[in-house]
Design a protein around this motif. Structure first.
Motif, PDB file in Angstrom:
ATOM      1  N   PHE B  12       0.872  -1.192   0.000  1.00 27.86           N
ATOM      2  CA  PHE B  12       0.000   0.000   0.000  1.00 27.86           C
ATOM      3  C   PHE B  12       0.896   1.224   0.000  1.00 27.86           C
ATOM      4  O   PHE B  12       1.619   1.431   0.965  1.00 27.86           O
ATOM      5  CB  PHE B  12      -0.881   0.046   1.247  1.00 27.86           C
ATOM      6  CG  PHE B  12      -1.923  -1.027   1.296  1.00 27.86           C
ATOM      7  CD1 PHE B  12      -2.994  -1.009   0.425  1.00 27.86           C
ATOM      8  CD2 PHE B  12      -1.832  -2.049   2.221  1.00 27.86           C
ATOM      9  CE1 PHE B  12      -3.963  -1.989   0.483  1.00 27.86           C
ATOM     10  CE2 PHE B  12      -2.799  -3.031   2.278  1.00 27.86           C
ATOM     11  CZ  PHE B  12      -3.871  -3.003   1.412  1.00 27.86           C
ATOM     12  N   PHE B  15       4.148   0.752   1.404  1.00 28.29           N
ATOM     13  CA  PHE B  15       4.217  -0.047   2.631  1.00 28.29           C
ATOM     14  C   PHE B  15       3.893  -1.509   2.318  1.00 28.29           C
ATOM     15  O   PHE B  15       2.827  -1.824   1.794  1.00 28.29           O
ATOM     16  CB  PHE B  15       3.239   0.497   3.667  1.00 28.29           C
ATOM     17  CG  PHE B  15       3.254  -0.278   4.948  1.00 28.29           C
ATOM     18  CD1 PHE B  15       4.231  -0.037   5.903  1.00 28.29           C
ATOM     19  CD2 PHE B  15       2.308  -1.273   5.190  1.00 28.29           C
ATOM     20  CE1 PHE B  15       4.250  -0.760   7.081  1.00 28.29           C
ATOM     21  CE2 PHE B  15       2.332  -2.008   6.368  1.00 28.29           C
ATOM     22  CZ  PHE B  15       3.303  -1.746   7.316  1.00 28.29           C
ATOM     23  N   ALA B  17       2.492  -4.598   3.085  1.00 29.92           N
ATOM     24  CA  ALA B  17       1.549  -5.130   4.079  1.00 29.92           C
ATOM     25  C   ALA B  17       1.647  -6.645   4.189  1.00 29.92           C
ATOM     26  O   ALA B  17       1.551  -7.208   5.270  1.00 29.92           O
ATOM     27  CB  ALA B  17       0.134  -4.707   3.732  1.00 29.92           C
ATOM     28  N   PRO B  36       0.168  -9.506  15.799  1.00 28.96           N
ATOM     29  CA  PRO B  36      -0.148  -8.194  16.354  1.00 28.96           C
ATOM     30  C   PRO B  36      -0.881  -7.347  15.307  1.00 28.96           C
ATOM     31  O   PRO B  36      -0.862  -7.681  14.123  1.00 28.96           O
ATOM     32  CB  PRO B  36       1.217  -7.594  16.679  1.00 28.96           C
ATOM     33  CG  PRO B  36       2.183  -8.328  15.832  1.00 28.96           C
ATOM     34  CD  PRO B  36       1.611  -9.686  15.569  1.00 28.96           C
ATOM     35  N   SER B  37      -1.518  -6.273  15.733  1.00 23.59           N
ATOM     36  CA  SER B  37      -2.271  -5.496  14.757  1.00 23.59           C
ATOM     37  C   SER B  37      -1.300  -4.773  13.830  1.00 23.59           C
ATOM     38  O   SER B  37      -0.220  -4.357  14.242  1.00 23.59           O
ATOM     39  CB  SER B  37      -3.245  -4.550  15.459  1.00 23.59           C
ATOM     40  OG  SER B  37      -2.629  -3.338  15.700  1.00 23.59           O
ATOM     41  N   GLY B  38      -1.667  -4.719  12.562  1.00 20.51           N
ATOM     42  CA  GLY B  38      -0.797  -4.133  11.556  1.00 20.51           C
ATOM     43  C   GLY B  38       0.144  -5.132  10.902  1.00 20.51           C
ATOM     44  O   GLY B  38       0.961  -4.771  10.070  1.00 20.51           O
ATOM     45  N   SER B  39       0.024  -6.415  11.266  1.00 22.92           N
ATOM     46  CA  SER B  39       0.955  -7.402  10.719  1.00 22.92           C
ATOM     47  C   SER B  39       0.524  -7.911   9.354  1.00 22.92           C
ATOM     48  O   SER B  39       1.233  -8.700   8.738  1.00 22.92           O
ATOM     49  CB  SER B  39       1.115  -8.566  11.694  1.00 22.92           C
ATOM     50  OG  SER B  39      -0.130  -9.121  12.014  1.00 22.92           O
ATOM     51  N   GLY B  40      -0.640  -7.480   8.871  1.00 28.80           N
ATOM     52  CA  GLY B  40      -1.052  -7.864   7.523  1.00 28.80           C
ATOM     53  C   GLY B  40      -2.081  -8.978   7.471  1.00 28.80           C
ATOM     54  O   GLY B  40      -2.388  -9.484   6.392  1.00 28.80           O
ATOM     55  N   LYS B  41      -2.632  -9.344   8.611  1.00 29.71           N
ATOM     56  CA  LYS B  41      -3.591 -10.463   8.657  1.00 29.71           C
ATOM     57  C   LYS B  41      -4.837 -10.171   7.821  1.00 29.71           C
ATOM     58  O   LYS B  41      -5.232 -10.997   6.998  1.00 29.71           O
ATOM     59  CB  LYS B  41      -4.037 -10.728  10.109  1.00 29.71           C
ATOM     60  CG  LYS B  41      -2.897 -10.902  11.081  1.00 29.71           C
ATOM     61  CD  LYS B  41      -3.408 -11.171  12.484  1.00 29.71           C
ATOM     62  CE  LYS B  41      -4.202 -10.044  13.108  1.00 29.71           C
ATOM     63  NZ  LYS B  41      -3.425  -8.863  13.490  1.00 29.71           N
ATOM     64  N   SER B  42      -5.432  -8.999   8.048  1.00 31.32           N
ATOM     65  CA  SER B  42      -6.659  -8.669   7.310  1.00 31.32           C
ATOM     66  C   SER B  42      -6.393  -8.602   5.820  1.00 31.32           C
ATOM     67  O   SER B  42      -7.203  -9.060   5.014  1.00 31.32           O
ATOM     68  CB  SER B  42      -7.216  -7.322   7.754  1.00 31.32           C
ATOM     69  OG  SER B  42      -7.450  -7.333   9.113  1.00 31.32           O
ATOM     70  N   THR B  43      -5.265  -8.008   5.477  1.00 33.09           N
ATOM     71  CA  THR B  43      -4.937  -7.867   4.061  1.00 33.09           C
ATOM     72  C   THR B  43      -4.854  -9.244   3.399  1.00 33.09           C
ATOM     73  O   THR B  43      -5.406  -9.461   2.322  1.00 33.09           O
ATOM     74  CB  THR B  43      -3.626  -7.090   3.900  1.00 33.09           C
ATOM     75  OG1 THR B  43      -3.723  -5.877   4.634  1.00 33.09           O
ATOM     76  CG2 THR B  43      -3.339  -6.782   2.451  1.00 33.09           C
TER      77      THR B  43
HETATM   78  N1  LIG Z   1      -6.425  -0.026   2.134  1.00 34.24           N
HETATM   79  C1  LIG Z   1      -5.244   0.264   2.713  1.00 34.24           C
HETATM   80  N2  LIG Z   1      -4.546   1.349   2.342  1.00 34.24           N
HETATM   81  C2  LIG Z   1      -3.350   1.643   2.905  1.00 34.24           C
HETATM   82  N3  LIG Z   1      -2.771   0.914   3.858  1.00 34.24           N
HETATM   83  C3  LIG Z   1      -3.417  -0.184   4.274  1.00 34.24           C
HETATM   84  C4  LIG Z   1      -4.684  -0.570   3.746  1.00 34.24           C
HETATM   85  N4  LIG Z   1      -5.081  -1.698   4.357  1.00 34.24           N
HETATM   86  C5  LIG Z   1      -4.109  -2.002   5.239  1.00 34.24           C
HETATM   87  N5  LIG Z   1      -3.110  -1.103   5.193  1.00 34.24           N
HETATM   88  C6  LIG Z   1      -1.883  -1.134   5.990  1.00 34.24           C
HETATM   89  O1  LIG Z   1      -1.336  -2.419   5.912  1.00 34.24           O
HETATM   90  C7  LIG Z   1      -0.879  -2.851   7.166  1.00 34.24           C
HETATM   91  C8  LIG Z   1      -1.467  -4.182   7.518  1.00 34.24           C
HETATM   92  O2  LIG Z   1      -2.817  -4.001   7.766  1.00 34.24           O
HETATM   93  P1  LIG Z   1      -3.803  -5.186   8.136  1.00 34.24           P
HETATM   94  O3  LIG Z   1      -3.731  -6.220   7.094  1.00 34.24           O
HETATM   95  O4  LIG Z   1      -5.117  -4.581   8.413  1.00 34.24           O
HETATM   96  O5  LIG Z   1      -3.166  -5.720   9.487  1.00 34.24           O
HETATM   97  P2  LIG Z   1      -3.851  -6.540  10.660  1.00 34.24           P
HETATM   98  O6  LIG Z   1      -5.090  -7.137  10.157  1.00 34.24           O
HETATM   99  O7  LIG Z   1      -2.810  -7.554  11.013  1.00 34.24           O
HETATM  100  O8  LIG Z   1      -4.050  -5.567  11.767  1.00 34.24           O
HETATM  101  C9  LIG Z   1      -1.224  -1.758   8.164  1.00 34.24           C
HETATM  102  O9  LIG Z   1      -0.050  -1.043   8.469  1.00 34.24           O
HETATM  103  C10 LIG Z   1      -2.198  -0.892   7.449  1.00 34.24           C
HETATM  104  O10 LIG Z   1      -2.016   0.451   7.792  1.00 34.24           O
END
Ligand SMILES: Nc1ncnc2c1ncn2[C@@H]1O[C@H](COP(=O)(O)OP(=O)(O)O)[C@@H](O)[C@H]1O
Lengths: 275, 348
Positions: B12, B15, B17, B36-43
């Protein structure tokens, strides 16, 4: 409308009392005076005045043009709000500020500007007239003018609702297999309906009462392009106060019932907010 | 349906992710993606669902390439942390959404929705709007909505993150039961290790956009694969020291046998869990002397901060019953040994 007195929030009595008093002073008493004035006519005279062909034609034009203008604004106002909320582009703030111009501009200025644009020699009229589209001094001109002044209402009521719309809701629709159009029509639009109705009715109400911008572009030909507010002014200038108020009372009643209907519609579509 | 992800990466605006991630989930498994949060799990989860497009890499669902297949054809159910229910629709219409998209017959929709309503124990709530439900109920509706089109994979993104502890506990049990009954391949994201350890039969640990360890809850707990995991999962003591002799490190009075291939003077960090500290009032073999600096009551266990001299401290945890029977008190002299530990070299 529900009278609700058993909330946890204090001050219901005070605020309700204030609201009622305020509404009386600012809205109800002047309107009451208007109706009172109209009663100086006999019922027969009243009917004669408000059903004369010239008056009926002006009602048709005023309400018709206002309705069409509000409808156009509902569609294009949505597009403007959508673009402003969903996309980043250079000059976005400028466009955002421009939306309010019809609010800020003295309506007469808007009327003169629009007329200059759309007359036979105007920048736009020059191209439209050969195509057989006459805008200035026709009912179409009235629609153009009320569309212009009504735009901010729809944009400004939709914008905050669009901004607060949970983007995950659309993602959820996509994950369930919906395509873009299905998501828009089943998820986005319905969420906007209450705000949309508000924007529509505001634009409509404003357009019904609009005077300044319309009288320049309409040409004010009786039976053709004469709006009801102008007719009221005309009567006033002839010292026919009772006649003027008779026309006004009908506008008032019609507008009131239209807005009441809108309110009802809104309550129905906003049901899901009840907790 | 099995899920296979190969060399998946996503950036992103500069960055990273998710980077070069591989994973393979068997059909019918229940797996947790912990980090941990921000580790890319949701992505990562969103890419599997088709809600996010990967920069590079491939996703295979049941052996079929699905990287650029639309979300609809993937047949994946997705549950969002904040429910993402359609606020203007009733519970019934929310659950029916995926079925209407697929143009199913009205009678089939009716049957399926009522079946799901009874599964989520919300029969009779069909005409309510989401605003009229509690958080736990909303999330159950969201799960039902995702399950309605009979997906072969269920992805849950921090499904219980927004709920209070008691409701979380109930929903966890419920998801477990649901999985046992339906056997839909399930992958859920969480940053709560307790949740991952309790619910999943397999845990993937993610850190800085990459999966650092993949194993059963016991493996993750007892054989951490990296510094990060040793610290992240469970409570732990860690101490920094160096290899002082071939195959031996010393820290205060403690002596740790280490891998003999580690070079002399190699800086190392040793991790050991507080409940792997064996503490007694009487000296037994191989223990060192310590003094109880402070006791902290933690429900079923008591945690002691032990002073082992040279201004060094470790923490030890003893089941409450054992601790009370031994009559430990602050300031008392005790004996302690470290029974299990993990050594990781520190790169300089
Ligand atoms: N749509 C997006 N645009 C920009 N940055 C993103 C977006 N989605 C996630 N990120 C960044 O990617 C990183 C991983 O996010 P995420 O996958 O949500 O982590 P987690 O689910 O582990 O908390 C975070 O630093 C977040 O800021």
């Amino acid at each position: 409308m529900k009278l609700k007195s058993t909330g946890v929030l204090p001050g219901f009595g005070l605020t309700m009392g204030f609201t009622v008093t305020y509404l009386c002073l600012i809205v109800l008493i002047p309107l009451g005076a208007l109706i009172l004035k109209a009663t100086s006519l006999s019922w027969g005279q009243f009917l004669d005045t408000v059903t004369s062909p010239r008056v009926l034609a002006s009602y048709r034009l005023s309400f018709g043009a206002a309705f069409i203008g509000a409808l156009i604004n509902s569609i294009f106002g949505f597009m403007v709000a959508w673009v402003l909320v969903r996309y980043e582009f250079p000059g976005k703030r400028l466009v955002d500020a421009m939306v309010d111009l019809p609010f800020a501009l003295p309506t007469a200025v808007a009327g003169i500007a629009l007329t200059a644009l759309y007359t036979t020699n105007g920048w736009l009229g020059r191209w439209l007239e050969p195509l057989g589209i006459h805008v200035a001094f026709t009912p179409l001109g009235v629609i153009v003018a009320v569309t212009f002044i009504g735009l901010p209402f729809v944009v400004r009521t939709l914008q905050p609702v669009l901004e607060s719309l949970d983007p995950e809701m659309e993602k959820a629709a996509v994950s369930l297999g919906a395509n873009r159009w299905y998501t828009l029509s089943r998820v986005v639009f319905p969420s906007l309906v209450p705000a949309w109705i508000t924007g529509f009715s505001l634009a409509f109400a404003r357009a019904v009462g609009e005077y300044g911008s319309v009288i320049f572009i309409s040409g004010n030909m009786p039976m053709k392009t004469e709006i009801a507010p102008l007719l009221i002014i005309t009567k006033l200038e002839q010292y026919d106060y009772a006649g003027a108020t008779a026309i006004a009372v009908v506008m008032l009643v019609v507008s009131f019932f239209l807005l009441l209907g809108v309110n009802w519609l809104q309550a129905r579509t906003g049901r899901h907010r009840a907790t | 349906m099995s899920i296979e992800v190969r060399n998946l990466s996503k950036r992103f605006n500069g960055f990273q992710a998710v980077k070069d991630t591989n994973l393979k989930l068997e059909s019918g498994s229940l797996t947790a993606l912990l980090g941990p949060s921000g580790s890319g799990k949701s992505t990562l989860l969103r890419m599997i669902a088709g809600l996010e497009v990967p920069d590079t890499g491939a996703i295979h669902l049941t052996g079929r390439e699905a990287t650029h297949v639309s979300a609809k054809e993937r047949n994946v159910g997705f549950v969002f942390q904040h429910y993402a229910l359609f606020k203007h629709m009733t519970v019934f219409e929310n659950i029916a959404f995926g079925l209407r998209v697929r143009k199913q017959k009205e009678s089939e929709i009716l049957e399926r929705v009522y079946e799901l309503l009874s599964l989520i124990q919300l029969t009779g709530y069909d005409k309510r709007f989401p605003a009229q439900l509690s958080g736990g109920q909303r999330q159950r509706v969201a799960v039902a909505r995702a399950l309605a089109p009979r997906p072969e994979v269920l992805l849950l993104d921090e499904p219980f993150g927004a709920l209070d502890a008691k409701v979380r506990e109930e929903l966890r049990e419920w998801i477990l039961k649901l999985h046992e009954e339906s056997h839909v391949t399930t992958l859920f994201v969480t940053h709560d290790q307790q949740e991952a350890l309790e619910v999943a039969s397999r845990i993937l640990i993610m850190n800085h956009g990459a999966i650092e360890q993949d194993g059963t809850p016991i493996e993750i707990f007892d054989k951490p694969a990296s510094h990060f995991i040793a610290q992240f999962v469970g409570e732990t003591n860690y101490i920094d020291t160096e290899v002082s002799e071939k195959g031996l490190a010393v820290w205060g009075p403690f002596r740790f046998p280490v891998n003999p291939t580690l070079p002399l003077k190699q800086k190392i960090r040793i991790y050991f869990r507080p409940n792997d500290v064996y503490m007694t009032a009487q000296f037994e073999t191989l223990q060192v002397r310590a003094r109880i600096a402070k006791a902290r009551f933690k429900g079923t266990i008591i945690e002691y901060k032990l002073d082992i001299g040279e201004d060094k401290h470790i923490s030890a945890q003893i089941p409450k019953g054992v601790a009370l029977a031994s009559g430990f008190k602050d300031g008392q002299e005790v004996y302690a040994a470290i029974t299990a530990f993990h050594v990781f070299p520190i790169e300089s």
